[in-house]
Design an enzyme around this catalytic site. Structure first.
Site, short mmCIF file in Angstrom:
data_model
loop_
_atom_site.label_atom_id
_atom_site.label_comp_id
_atom_site.label_asym_id
_atom_site.label_seq_id
_atom_site.Cartn_x
_atom_site.Cartn_y
_atom_site.Cartn_z
N PHE A 159 -4.56 -5.68 -5.98
CA PHE A 159 -4.75 -5.36 -4.57
C PHE A 159 -4.13 -4.00 -4.28
CE2 PHE A 159 -3.38 -9.89 -5.11
CZ PHE A 159 -4.65 -10.33 -5.44
N ASP A 188 -2.43 -1.23 -2.84
CA ASP A 188 -1.60 -0.91 -1.67
C ASP A 188 -0.71 0.28 -2.00
OD1 ASP A 188 0.23 -1.98 -3.37
OD2 ASP A 188 0.93 -3.56 -2.04
N ASP A 197 -0.73 -8.26 -10.65
CA ASP A 197 -0.42 -7.68 -9.35
C ASP A 197 0.80 -8.34 -8.74
OD1 ASP A 197 -1.73 -6.11 -6.80
OD2 ASP A 197 -0.74 -7.95 -6.19
#
Length: 517
Positions: A213, A215, A283
């Protein structure tokens, strides 16, 4: 999520500011091949969990708001997760779809027990309103219904989310190519999988399809591990704590290269050890490492969400988006999307953007509104359009047509304006004239909230609602003066309209209308 993998790989191969270091990948994969770190989903006990539909509702609201904490140095993801958990424990109906649509900024702060404005508070409020509205209209108000409709496929769930909820459409344009990242939509699927331990609402047959993910924490960890290397200019930006522009090359490269690097690590672990490791697991481990080191320097980007116009057009959105201010007179996010799609189909996407970009920024909203009325009026009255409706005292028809567009309805030409005598007595009723595509609009669902134009009398004498002014063309004998007749309140030097003349100045020429100065 093949589109996320493939577009991230393309960015990595064309990056100017971030390099994925193969030696760093070798080092990290080698250290993990014998003992892959395992991190429990709720390792700090900060999430709500009751093993039922309410947990799904909680996670969906949580992930809708899961972005941009760094501008407030005391705020973290933990505050969001635990604050929403406590709110739900105190009131099981706190996240009902109708309530989600009503929360204000101060109420959201109170829920999280935060005494000062949240970073991007208005955007967070808009997103929970969107979640409540779409859940109510399409999924019986329940995120669990959304999950049940995906048939145990994480990829289908993410496709459903990104198609129904514009706020989750995390994609951008990089060097002329569209790039898909879908951070928060993928986090929701991963949260379900982790919370329910792969069972019930968290059972996905294709959980391996999800990527990491993208970010701002994980890229910093990967850089510390030697997996990512930055250009000197990007390093200086991060070291100086300067903000990186949303949608900039640097920001897209940081996120996409992180996705690609984790995929490379995962594949190398499998080749070295034969062990399957999920990108979700990598992750979670990388993120848990990052949050244990508060001094870790990461890039700073205020999360500027794509405007609803760019989302439905599936184009990149930036801080300087010319479409964003044009939509602010329409309060409802879905209505903003409906209006944009309608105009893009009528004028063409390039035509719409050309109209808006051809005028000064402060006139963009007026142009957009004018185009919307003209397109709606021209659809129901193909011959004379919105101006014909205005001059014949049928302006309410144009208003109703615009209202129907904002509600997502379909317009059709009216027989009255194309020479047909087969007109019903109640033909002016909006719901008879326009075949609405969404049957929920006639049900008891919440009425879309937006700025309405003031009701007009049957005879319209003002043209202000069109944001344009028109001058009649008079025919007279050659060399006779042009009658000085024009609408009161529109002097020749008005910014509303300008007329120009063509050909012989001594003759009476047809007048050309310059709508947008």
């Amino acid at each position: 999520m093949e589109e996320v993998r493939s577009t991230s790989a393309w960015v990595a191969s064309h990056a100017s500011h971030v390099i994925v270091d193969s030696s760093g990948i070798e080092k990290v994969a080698g250290s993990m091949k014998d003992a892959i770190p395992k991190v429990e989903w709720d390792f700090e006990g900060i999430h709500y969990f009751d093993n039922g539909p309410l947990t799904v509702q909680y996670l969906f609201v949580l992930d809708a708001l899961n972005f941009c904490f760094w501008p407030d140095k005391d705020l973290s993801y933990d505050h969001l997760a635990s604050g929403l958990k406590e709110a739900l424990q105190n009131d099981k109906s706190a996240f009902d779809a109708d309530k989600l649509q009503m929360y204000s900024g101060p109420e959201l702060r109170k829920m999280l027990k935060w005494k000062r404005p949240l970073p991007l508070e208005d955007e967070r409020v808009r997103l929970i309103h969107e979640v409540g509205l779409v859940l109510e209209r399409s999924f019986e108000g329940k995120a669990s219904k959304l999950v049940e409709s995906c048939e145990n496929s994480a990829a289908k769930l993410i496709a459903l989310i990104t198609s129904h909820f514009p706020g989750f459409r995390d994609h951008t344009v990089y060097k002329g190519h569209q790039v898909f990242l879908y951070k928060r939509a993928q986090i929701f699927a991963a949260d379900l999988w982790g919370a329910f331990k792969g069972q019930g609402y968290g059972e996905f047959n294709d959980i391996g399809s999800i990527t990491m993910f993208a970010d701002y924490i994980v890229p910093a960890v990967l850089q510390q591990l030697g997996v990512l290397r930055y250009s000197s200019s990007l390093s200086n930006i991060i070291k100086s704590n300067s903000e990186i522009g949303s949608g900039s090359e640097e920001e897209v490269e940081l996120r996409a290269c992180s996705v690609h690097a984790v995929e490379e690590i995962r594949e190398l672990i499998y080749r070295k050890s034969g062990k399957q490791v999920l990108s979700v697991e990598l992750d979670l481990w990388l993120w848990s490492v990052g949050i244990q080191y508060p001094a870790l320097q990461h890039h700073r980007k205020k999360k500027e969400m794509s405007c609803n116009g760019c989302r439905v057009l599936r184009k990149g959105c930036s801080d300087n988006c010319i479409l964003r201010p044009c939509l602010q007179w329409i309060e409802n996010p879905e209505a903003q999307g409906h209006a944009t799609i309608f105009l893009a189909k009528f004028f063409g996407r390039a035509g719409l953007m050309s109209f808006i970009s051809a005028v000064p920024e402060n006139q963009g909203p007026a142009v957009f509104r004018s185009l919307l009325f003209e397109a709606a009026g021209r659809t129901v009255n193909p011959v004379n359009g919105a101006v014909g409706l205005l001059w014949t005292g049928n302006w309410q028809v144009c208003q109703e047509a615009v209202e129907t567009v904002l509600c997502g309805g379909a317009l059709r030409p009216l027989p009255e304006f194309i020479g047909s005598d087969s007109v019903a007595d109640d033909a002016w009723n909006c719901y008879d004239m326009y075949k609405l595509q969404d049957p929920d609009l006639n049900s008891g669902s919440k009425v879309l909230k937006r700025h309405h134009l003031p009701d007009e009398p049957a005879k319209i004498t003002q043209l202000a609602d069109l944001d344009i002014s028109l001058m009649p063309c008079f025919h007279s004998k050659k060399n006779s003066p042009l009658p000085e007749k024009r609408r009161h309140g529109s002097p020749m030097d008005s910014e509303e309209s300008v007329t120009t003349v063509c050909g012989d100045q001594q003759a009476i020429e047809p007048k050309l209308l310059n709508l947008f100065k």
